[in-house]
Design a protein around this motif. Structure first.
Motif, mmCIF file in Angstrom:
data_model
loop_
_atom_site.group_PDB
_atom_site.id
_atom_site.type_symbol
_atom_site.label_atom_id
_atom_site.label_comp_id
_atom_site.label_asym_id
_atom_site.label_seq_id
_atom_site.Cartn_x
_atom_site.Cartn_y
_atom_site.Cartn_z
ATOM 1 N N ALA A 191 2.101 0.476 11.790
ATOM 2 C CA ALA A 191 1.201 1.600 12.036
ATOM 3 C C ALA A 191 0.537 1.416 13.395
ATOM 4 C CB ALA A 191 0.152 1.686 10.934
ATOM 5 N N ARG A 192 0.618 2.456 14.230
ATOM 6 C CA ARG A 192 0.106 2.330 15.599
ATOM 7 C C ARG A 192 -1.411 2.155 15.611
ATOM 8 N NH1 ARG A 192 1.856 3.421 20.712
ATOM 9 N NH2 ARG A 192 3.888 4.029 19.888
ATOM 10 N N ASP A 193 -2.112 2.841 14.717
ATOM 11 C CA ASP A 193 -3.570 2.734 14.644
ATOM 12 C C ASP A 193 -3.921 2.055 13.326
ATOM 13 O OD1 ASP A 193 -6.318 2.998 14.639
ATOM 14 O OD2 ASP A 193 -6.298 5.014 15.496
ATOM 15 N N ALA A 194 -4.090 0.723 13.372
ATOM 16 C CA ALA A 194 -4.319 -0.040 12.145
ATOM 17 C C ALA A 194 -5.678 0.274 11.539
ATOM 18 C CB ALA A 194 -4.201 -1.532 12.437
ATOM 19 N N LEU A 195 -6.682 0.507 12.363
ATOM 20 C CA LEU A 195 -8.010 0.794 11.832
ATOM 21 C C LEU A 195 -8.027 2.118 11.079
ATOM 22 C CD1 LEU A 195 -10.979 -0.001 11.630
ATOM 23 C CD2 LEU A 195 -11.364 1.149 13.834
ATOM 24 N N LEU A 196 -7.402 3.152 11.647
ATOM 25 C CA LEU A 196 -7.327 4.443 10.977
ATOM 26 C C LEU A 196 -6.547 4.337 9.677
ATOM 27 C CD1 LEU A 196 -7.716 7.528 10.924
ATOM 28 C CD2 LEU A 196 -5.619 7.717 12.292
ATOM 29 N N PHE A 197 -5.423 3.623 9.701
ATOM 30 C CA PHE A 197 -4.615 3.474 8.496
ATOM 31 C C PHE A 197 -5.405 2.752 7.403
ATOM 32 C CE2 PHE A 197 -1.735 1.169 5.734
ATOM 33 C CZ PHE A 197 -0.802 2.134 5.407
ATOM 34 N N ASP A 198 -6.126 1.703 7.760
ATOM 35 C CA ASP A 198 -6.883 0.950 6.765
ATOM 36 C C ASP A 198 -7.975 1.828 6.145
ATOM 37 O OD1 ASP A 198 -7.681 -1.713 5.547
ATOM 38 O OD2 ASP A 198 -9.521 -1.212 6.612
ATOM 39 N N ARG A 199 -8.628 2.632 6.962
ATOM 40 C CA ARG A 199 -9.706 3.493 6.453
ATOM 41 C C ARG A 199 -9.150 4.591 5.543
ATOM 42 N NH1 ARG A 199 -11.825 4.655 10.942
ATOM 43 N NH2 ARG A 199 -10.812 6.668 11.287
ATOM 44 N N GLU A 200 -8.085 5.256 5.962
ATOM 45 C CA GLU A 200 -7.544 6.361 5.179
ATOM 46 C C GLU A 200 -6.893 5.867 3.886
ATOM 47 O OE1 GLU A 200 -7.910 9.512 5.737
ATOM 48 O OE2 GLU A 200 -9.108 9.101 7.533
ATOM 49 N N SER A 201 -6.213 4.703 3.940
ATOM 50 C CA SER A 201 -5.567 4.198 2.729
ATOM 51 C C SER A 201 -6.589 3.794 1.676
ATOM 52 C CB SER A 201 -4.674 3.000 3.081
ATOM 53 O OG SER A 201 -5.459 1.937 3.612
ATOM 54 N N LYS A 202 -7.749 3.333 2.091
ATOM 55 C CA LYS A 202 -8.800 2.973 1.126
ATOM 56 C C LYS A 202 -9.378 4.212 0.466
ATOM 57 C CE LYS A 202 -10.185 -1.415 3.185
ATOM 58 N NZ LYS A 202 -11.260 -2.171 3.906
ATOM 59 N N LYS A 203 -9.408 5.319 1.188
ATOM 60 C CA LYS A 203 -9.887 6.569 0.582
ATOM 61 C C LYS A 203 -8.944 7.027 -0.528
ATOM 62 C CE LYS A 203 -12.301 8.367 4.676
ATOM 63 N NZ LYS A 203 -12.334 9.471 5.662
ATOM 64 N N GLU A 204 -7.666 6.869 -0.320
ATOM 65 C CA GLU A 204 -6.684 7.301 -1.315
ATOM 66 C C GLU A 204 -6.686 6.384 -2.535
ATOM 67 O OE1 GLU A 204 -2.885 7.786 0.420
ATOM 68 O OE2 GLU A 204 -3.553 9.184 1.966
ATOM 69 N N ILE A 206 0.847 -1.186 0.000
ATOM 70 C CA ILE A 206 0.000 0.000 0.000
ATOM 71 C C ILE A 206 0.886 1.241 0.000
ATOM 72 C CG2 ILE A 206 -1.822 1.231 1.237
ATOM 73 C CD1 ILE A 206 -2.538 -1.451 2.559
ATOM 74 N N SER A 207 0.613 2.136 -0.934
ATOM 75 C CA SER A 207 1.324 3.422 -0.992
ATOM 76 C C SER A 207 0.375 4.525 -0.536
ATOM 77 C CB SER A 207 1.801 3.698 -2.421
ATOM 78 O OG SER A 207 2.719 2.704 -2.845
ATOM 79 N N VAL A 208 0.864 5.406 0.305
ATOM 80 C CA VAL A 208 0.044 6.489 0.849
ATOM 81 C C VAL A 208 0.765 7.808 0.653
ATOM 82 C CG1 VAL A 208 -1.083 5.013 2.554
ATOM 83 C CG2 VAL A 208 1.037 6.201 3.150
ATOM 84 N N ASP A 209 -0.029 8.857 0.557
ATOM 85 C CA ASP A 209 0.531 10.206 0.537
ATOM 86 C C ASP A 209 0.766 10.667 1.974
ATOM 87 O OD1 ASP A 209 0.354 10.211 -2.204
ATOM 88 O OD2 ASP A 209 -1.663 11.101 -2.199
ATOM 89 N N LYS A 210 1.868 11.288 2.197
ATOM 90 C CA LYS A 210 2.211 11.816 3.518
ATOM 91 C C LYS A 210 2.164 10.710 4.586
ATOM 92 C CE LYS A 210 0.396 16.407 2.442
ATOM 93 N NZ LYS A 210 -0.551 17.476 2.865
ATOM 94 N N PRO A 211 3.068 9.762 4.535
ATOM 95 C CA PRO A 211 3.067 8.673 5.519
ATOM 96 C C PRO A 211 3.308 9.160 6.946
ATOM 97 C CG PRO A 211 5.086 8.653 4.214
ATOM 98 C CD PRO A 211 4.171 9.638 3.566
#
Length: 384
Positions: free
Chosen positions: A371-384, A51-56
């Motif tokens: 990632a410390r908050d896996a739920l937040l990361f999963d939600r935000e990465s799907k938006k991107e 998974i690639s994200v903007d502003k990791p």
């Protein structure tokens, strides 16, 4: 023109036309290059776990650390009375219940009257006792008379011996009849067909199988009239699967959570591990001894969740509990890669510790960043 002639000429035309076509084809040059297949273009399928994200930097990281942790296993169980502190109450003679003086759930003291029974067996026992007492009195009189006659030379020695032996046998019969009355629950000083059944020990009545006017059988596979249990200490019986038996040992601590008292944990220890497996469920019975503080626990059928805690510690990889994402009965973490990339990895998560960390049994190495908050990361990465 005849029909056969027309068909003949048509066949000739077809043969000549085919030869002309073959001649025309043979005059052309065949190019070998034109027979090569077109070039195949291979497209790379992206890795779904990369998974690639903007502003990791938006996602705080946590480092997987190694720490000595005790093994913990969770199992379901139920509360049961301690068999060694449970006493059945039975009547040794048959009859009919006259009155019941105690009920299921009552606390009773040793010697307390539980019920009365009108028994024909007791009537027969007192009848036999009176007969033997009469025989003993007669034998005693005859023995004394024989001694008197023998002292005056009016009776032979053998006749005296017979009289003395008859008296001794009569005393044995009387004593046997007395014991029979006492065993059945009667009082030799108060002849009566009514039997009083008293509590043999102090405790709580946890089972009742008798009602007023009910018939009572003797000890021939009939159920107990009452069962009295000392509830100061209870058992918690758990079913542990075959694959998990290596994690529990006699003497290990156990924390019990009861559905009746949510949020309250009780402490106990493993007292016994069953040697037989249930062939249907592949589980063994594990018994925990649990003190019953202030009698707050019911003796039967209370459901419990048991956390077994091993005596020794093992090195485990731990991460914050929020770093583990539970999806479709599987556990995942997001491991930091190069640049702005994260890799989703499946792990085998273990118990959650009191400090908010969670043990990872496999799938993650010490020192990896997640990632410390896996739920937040999963939600935000799907938006991107």
């Amino acid at each position: 023109m005849p029909r056969w002639l027309a068909q003949y000429r048509l066949a000739q035309y077809a043969v000549v036309g085919g030869l002309a076509v073959l001649a025309g084809c043979s005059s052309q040059e065949v190019s070998a290059v034109s027979n090569n297949p077109p070039a195949v273009k291979v497209e790379q399928v992206p890795d779904p776990n990369l998974i690639s994200v903007d502003k990791p930097e938006r996602f705080p990281l946590a480092v997987a650390a190694a720490r000595a942790e005790v093994s913990e296993l969770v199992a379901n169980g139920s509360v049961a009375p301690d068999v060694s502190r449970t006493v059945p109450v039975n009547a040794l003679s048959s009859g009919r219940v006259v009155d019941v003086h105690a009920r299921l759930g009552d606390d009773v003291q040793k010697g307390q009257l539980l019920l009365t029974i009108n028994s024909s067996d007791m009537s027969q026992a007192f009848s036999d006792l009176r007969k033997f007492q009469a025989d003993e009195a007669l034998a005693k009189t005859q023995s004394e008379r024989a001694q008197l006659l023998f002292s005056h030379g009016a009776l032979a020695q053998k006749d005296l011996d017979v009289a003395m032996e008859t008296y001794e046998k009569a005393k044995v019969d009387t004593q046997t009849a007395l014991d029979h009355v006492r065993i059945l629950g009667g009082d030799p000083q108060r002849p009566s067909s009514v039997i009083e059944v008293h509590a043999p020990v102090s405790g709580t009545i946890v089972e009742q199988n008798v009602t007023p006017s009910a018939g009572v059988k003797s000890l021939d596979n009939s159920p107990n009239l009452f069962t009295i249990a000392d509830l100061s200490q209870l058992w918690v019986i758990c079913d542990v699967y075959e694959n998990d038996l290596a994690q529990v040992h006699v003497g290990d601590r156990a924390q019990i959570e009861l559905n009746a008292f949510p949020g309250r944990k009780l402490a106990g220890r493993i007292a016994n591990i069953g040697k037989l497996l249930d062939p249907n469920t592949r589980t063994a019975k594990v018994r925990i001894e649990l003190p019953n503080e202030r009698g707050m626990l019911a003796a039967r059928n209370m459901f419990a969740t048991v956390h077994f805690v091993s005596q020794g510690a093992q090195m485990r990889t731990v991460v914050p509990a929020s770093a583990v994402l539970r999806l479709q009965d599987r556990d995942w973490v997001f491991v930091k890669g190069e640049g702005n990339q994260f890799r989703r990895k499946e792990v085998h998560a273990g118990a959650t510790n009191a400090d908010g960390t969670e043990q990872v049994l496999s799938g993650l190495s010490t020192g990896e960043q997640v990632a410390r908050d896996a739920l937040l990361f999963d939600r935000e990465s799907k938006k991107e």
